[in-house]
Design an enzyme around this catalytic site. Sequence first.
Site, PDB file in Angstrom:
ATOM      1  N   GLY A  86      -7.601  -0.416  -2.210  1.00  0.00           N
ATOM      2  CA  GLY A  86      -9.139  -0.245  -1.891  1.00  0.00           C
ATOM      3  C   GLY A  86      -9.398  -1.642  -1.670  1.00  0.00           C
ATOM      4  O   GLY A  86      -8.998  -3.099  -2.112  1.00  0.00           O
ATOM      5  N   GLY A  88     -11.379  -4.750  -2.247  1.00  0.00           N
ATOM      6  CA  GLY A  88     -11.878  -5.235  -3.423  1.00  0.00           C
ATOM      7  C   GLY A  88     -12.912  -6.161  -3.280  1.00  0.00           C
ATOM      8  O   GLY A  88     -13.601  -6.645  -4.154  1.00  0.00           O
ATOM      9  N   ARG A  89     -12.778  -6.793  -2.179  1.00  0.00           N
ATOM     10  CA  ARG A  89     -13.477  -8.047  -1.625  1.00  0.00           C
ATOM     11  C   ARG A  89     -13.826  -8.279  -0.239  1.00  0.00           C
ATOM     12  O   ARG A  89     -13.977  -9.268   0.288  1.00  0.00           O
ATOM     13  CB  ARG A  89     -12.626  -9.312  -2.193  1.00  0.00           C
ATOM     14  CG  ARG A  89     -11.363  -9.358  -1.402  1.00  0.00           C
ATOM     15  CD  ARG A  89     -10.882 -10.794  -1.507  1.00  0.00           C
ATOM     16  NE  ARG A  89      -9.343 -10.390  -1.363  1.00  0.00           N
ATOM     17  CZ  ARG A  89      -8.603 -11.222  -1.162  1.00  0.00           C
ATOM     18  NH1 ARG A  89      -8.817 -12.644  -1.238  1.00  0.00           N
ATOM     19  NH2 ARG A  89      -7.064 -10.953  -0.798  1.00  0.00           N
ATOM     20  N   LYS A 109     -14.889 -10.514   4.558  1.00  0.00           N
ATOM     21  CA  LYS A 109     -13.948 -10.682   3.587  1.00  0.00           C
ATOM     22  C   LYS A 109     -14.413 -11.740   2.626  1.00  0.00           C
ATOM     23  O   LYS A 109     -14.912 -12.697   3.086  1.00  0.00           O
ATOM     24  CB  LYS A 109     -12.650 -11.232   4.235  1.00  0.00           C
ATOM     25  CG  LYS A 109     -11.349 -10.936   3.197  1.00  0.00           C
ATOM     26  CD  LYS A 109     -10.130 -11.001   3.992  1.00  0.00           C
ATOM     27  CE  LYS A 109      -9.036 -11.277   2.790  1.00  0.00           C
ATOM     28  NZ  LYS A 109      -7.723 -11.548   3.822  1.00  0.00           N
ATOM     29  N   ASP A 121     -13.833 -10.646  -8.512  1.00  0.00           N
ATOM     30  CA  ASP A 121     -15.220 -11.160  -8.307  1.00  0.00           C
ATOM     31  C   ASP A 121     -15.566 -10.599  -6.832  1.00  0.00           C
ATOM     32  O   ASP A 121     -16.778 -10.899  -6.607  1.00  0.00           O
ATOM     33  CB  ASP A 121     -15.240 -12.415  -8.606  1.00  0.00           C
ATOM     34  CG  ASP A 121     -14.528 -13.426  -7.733  1.00  0.00           C
ATOM     35  OD1 ASP A 121     -13.787 -12.865  -6.873  1.00  0.00           O
ATOM     36  OD2 ASP A 121     -14.659 -14.588  -7.866  1.00  0.00           O
ATOM     37  N   ARG A 172     -13.479 -10.694   9.657  1.00  0.00           N
ATOM     38  CA  ARG A 172     -11.886 -10.448  10.428  1.00  0.00           C
ATOM     39  C   ARG A 172     -12.326  -9.268  11.146  1.00  0.00           C
ATOM     40  O   ARG A 172     -12.990  -8.333  11.080  1.00  0.00           O
ATOM     41  CB  ARG A 172     -11.394 -10.118   8.980  1.00  0.00           C
ATOM     42  CG  ARG A 172      -9.739  -9.415   9.427  1.00  0.00           C
ATOM     43  CD  ARG A 172      -8.977  -9.491   8.414  1.00  0.00           C
ATOM     44  NE  ARG A 172      -9.130  -8.506   7.489  1.00  0.00           N
ATOM     45  CZ  ARG A 172      -8.304  -8.446   6.268  1.00  0.00           C
ATOM     46  NH1 ARG A 172      -7.471  -9.137   6.047  1.00  0.00           N
ATOM     47  NH2 ARG A 172      -8.458  -7.417   5.621  1.00  0.00           N
ATOM     48  N   ARG A 179      -3.721   1.324   6.991  1.00  0.00           N
ATOM     49  CA  ARG A 179      -2.299   0.848   6.566  1.00  0.00           C
ATOM     50  C   ARG A 179      -1.528   2.080   6.129  1.00  0.00           C
ATOM     51  O   ARG A 179      -1.997   3.039   5.837  1.00  0.00           O
ATOM     52  CB  ARG A 179      -2.812  -0.155   5.117  1.00  0.00           C
ATOM     53  CG  ARG A 179      -3.851  -0.827   5.255  1.00  0.00           C
ATOM     54  CD  ARG A 179      -4.843  -0.944   4.044  1.00  0.00           C
ATOM     55  NE  ARG A 179      -5.942  -1.777   4.147  1.00  0.00           N
ATOM     56  CZ  ARG A 179      -6.036  -3.032   4.105  1.00  0.00           C
ATOM     57  NH1 ARG A 179      -5.379  -3.572   3.619  1.00  0.00           N
ATOM     58  NH2 ARG A 179      -7.440  -3.614   4.397  1.00  0.00           N
ATOM     59  N   ASP A 244       0.158  -2.027   1.232  1.00  0.00           N
ATOM     60  CA  ASP A 244      -1.348  -1.963   1.837  1.00  0.00           C
ATOM     61  C   ASP A 244      -1.309  -3.184   2.550  1.00  0.00           C
ATOM     62  O   ASP A 244      -2.767  -3.095   3.221  1.00  0.00           O
ATOM     63  CB  ASP A 244      -2.129  -2.017   0.385  1.00  0.00           C
ATOM     64  CG  ASP A 244      -1.319  -3.326  -0.301  1.00  0.00           C
ATOM     65  OD1 ASP A 244      -0.312  -3.359  -0.632  1.00  0.00           O
ATOM     66  OD2 ASP A 244      -2.267  -4.312  -0.779  1.00  0.00           O
ATOM     67  N   ASP A 254      -3.493  -9.830   6.699  1.00  0.00           N
ATOM     68  CA  ASP A 254      -3.548 -10.034   5.228  1.00  0.00           C
ATOM     69  C   ASP A 254      -2.747 -11.567   5.205  1.00  0.00           C
ATOM     70  O   ASP A 254      -1.595 -11.765   5.049  1.00  0.00           O
ATOM     71  CB  ASP A 254      -2.873  -9.302   4.014  1.00  0.00           C
ATOM     72  CG  ASP A 254      -3.301  -9.648   2.714  1.00  0.00           C
ATOM     73  OD1 ASP A 254      -3.473 -11.156   2.558  1.00  0.00           O
ATOM     74  OD2 ASP A 254      -3.645  -9.008   2.160  1.00  0.00           O
TER      75      ASP A 254
HETATM   76  P1  AMP Z   1      -3.941  -8.785  -1.277  1.00  0.00           P
HETATM   77  O1  AMP Z   1      -3.023  -9.257  -2.408  1.00  0.00           O
HETATM   78  O2  AMP Z   1      -4.912  -9.661  -0.776  1.00  0.00           O
HETATM   79  O3  AMP Z   1      -3.522  -7.772  -0.491  1.00  0.00           O
HETATM   80  O4  AMP Z   1      -4.962  -7.723  -2.397  1.00  0.00           O
HETATM   81  C1  AMP Z   1      -4.641  -6.772  -3.335  1.00  0.00           C
HETATM   82  C2  AMP Z   1      -5.627  -6.166  -3.667  1.00  0.00           C
HETATM   83  O5  AMP Z   1      -6.364  -6.867  -4.748  1.00  0.00           O
HETATM   84  C3  AMP Z   1      -6.560  -5.378  -2.811  1.00  0.00           C
HETATM   85  O6  AMP Z   1      -7.114  -4.049  -3.220  1.00  0.00           O
HETATM   86  C4  AMP Z   1      -7.987  -6.614  -2.714  1.00  0.00           C
HETATM   87  O7  AMP Z   1      -9.133  -6.087  -2.218  1.00  0.00           O
HETATM   88  C5  AMP Z   1      -7.691  -6.856  -4.250  1.00  0.00           C
HETATM   89  N1  AMP Z   1      -8.304  -8.213  -4.452  1.00  0.00           N
HETATM   90  C6  AMP Z   1      -7.927  -9.522  -4.113  1.00  0.00           C
HETATM   91  N2  AMP Z   1      -8.791 -10.503  -4.583  1.00  0.00           N
HETATM   92  C7  AMP Z   1      -9.793 -10.082  -4.726  1.00  0.00           C
HETATM   93  C8  AMP Z   1     -10.855 -10.403  -5.471  1.00  0.00           C
HETATM   94  N3  AMP Z   1     -11.099 -11.835  -5.486  1.00  0.00           N
HETATM   95  N4  AMP Z   1     -11.996  -9.570  -5.933  1.00  0.00           N
HETATM   96  C9  AMP Z   1     -11.787  -8.181  -5.981  1.00  0.00           C
HETATM   97  N5  AMP Z   1     -10.630  -7.728  -5.563  1.00  0.00           N
HETATM   98  C10 AMP Z   1      -9.564  -8.693  -5.015  1.00  0.00           C
HETATM   99 MG    MG Z   2      -4.309  -7.087   1.113  1.00  0.00          MG
END
Ligand code: AMP
Ligand code: MG
Length: 472
Positions: A86, A88-89, A109, A121, A172, A179, A244, A254
């Site tokens: 989901g 997360g940021r 983002k 965070d 973005r 996805r 994802d 991404d």
């Molecule tokens: P990604 O590798 O960018 O595809 O991220 C994988 C997952 O980690 C996704 O659910 C992101 O939302 C979460 N995520 C990545 N960086 C952060 C962050 N700084 N804080 C919270 N969630 C994160």
């Molecule tokens: Mg991602």
Amino acid sequence: MTVQIPFDNSYARLGPGFYTKQLPEPVRAPRLIAFNQSLAALLQVGTGDLQEMAEIFGGNQTPQGAEPLAQAYAGHQFGNYNPQLGDGRALLLGEVLGTDGKRYDIQLKGAGRTAYSRQGDGRAWLGPVLREYVVSEAMHALGVPTTRALAAVATGETVWREGGLPGAVLTRVASSHLRVGTFQLFAARGEIEALKTLTTYAIARHYPQAQGPMGLLRAVRDAQAGLIAAWMSVGFIHGVMNTDNCAISGETIDYGPCAFMDAYSAEQVFSSIDRMGRYAYSNQPSIAVWNLAQLATALIQQLDEPQAAVEEATAIIHAMPSLIEAEWLRLFRRKIGLSAVMSGDLELVSDLLQRMAEGRADFTNTFRALSDGGAREEFDDPTVYDVWHAQWMQRRANEHGSEALMQRCNPVYIPRNHRIEEMISAAVSGDFSLFERLNRVLATPFSAQEGESDLRRSPASNEVVRATFCGT
Ligand code: AMP
Ligand code: MG
């Protein structure tokens, strides 16, 4: 003047299982670093004064009509299923209809914590934000389907990674953020009604001509096949092709550890966490097929007779490698200036690549130099090239206008890793001139520009970037 964004939200209507509502977390001192005027015009996003724009695209003000939410999804990361990922940021502010009649998501983002942040965070630091801004816009200019960058805002806050770093938020834009992992979330939980709703929604939004779940699967396959071939044709390595990060729309999404290769190598990997080379350059086609198989598995769950569908889905998936190869060949044929289709072309292209690997030739510069006669100088041992050149000349005997064709599809400029790193270090110390220059030059990557020849240069040995990192 206030910033007007004509939101027309549809995802928010799908219901609570699809997302969690969440307002952006305010930031201390937002400052607008970049704003993409031409994209804003396409999206009919109005502009206001700089401070107001910084407040909006930094998350301090929610524009009228926005319904901020974090999208729920799951996904396979490096082959392992994670049932709950989901946003997360990231937060979806809402959707707009572009002047081209298409629907676009506008997403912040780095806008703070959400229900899906886990230990994170919810923030982003300046480096990955500028990287995504430059590289995604460059991809767009190169003609590769991609999410885009509308704005970048410095937050005036410190983000803690290995040390303290300046925080930033990227706006973005995507034709959606659906996805493979969005489908997997509901399928794995056995939430069949939600899976059906999502399928109907995805078809209406992206592939209105597609019939049912298998029609959607076929449409996604075709879009992904085109995308992967396009990546290969510009030497792009996505780096984190988890399900994802695989968009139903067929856009590149991404920009974490992604990179363009300099010297050609089929096995090239940049991502520091990709230790097994799962997402290496030449593995991208087979990973895309693997990802499509995960989508098929998810989509099938909603069918009354899944057994019958397995056969159809299998046929759809099995056709993907040859679709990628056909598109790959079409693109590489153009790259070497061939417009006629002849048997032996695949071998001719493969032989060039083989020689480039052997001669450690720069991918981008070698293809570009084919049209101005300088290609052999790109090889450690130019005679390795000469043998190929003779065969190529023979094959080109009946081709016309191939120089012009080659120049239209072999870029002069790509966002080279060493320039991106240089740009980020300068920006961290307050100098955004290289960021601006890269954006300007990469907007027209197929034409050589006065005074910009240093951006064509492949890295010197002390400039080579060997590892890239996820965009957290
Ligand atoms: P990604 O590798 O960018 O595809 O991220 C994988 C997952 O980690 C996704 O659910 C992101 O939302 C979460 N995520 C990545 N960086 C952060 C962050 N700084 N804080 C919270 N969630 C994160
Ligand atoms: Mg991602």
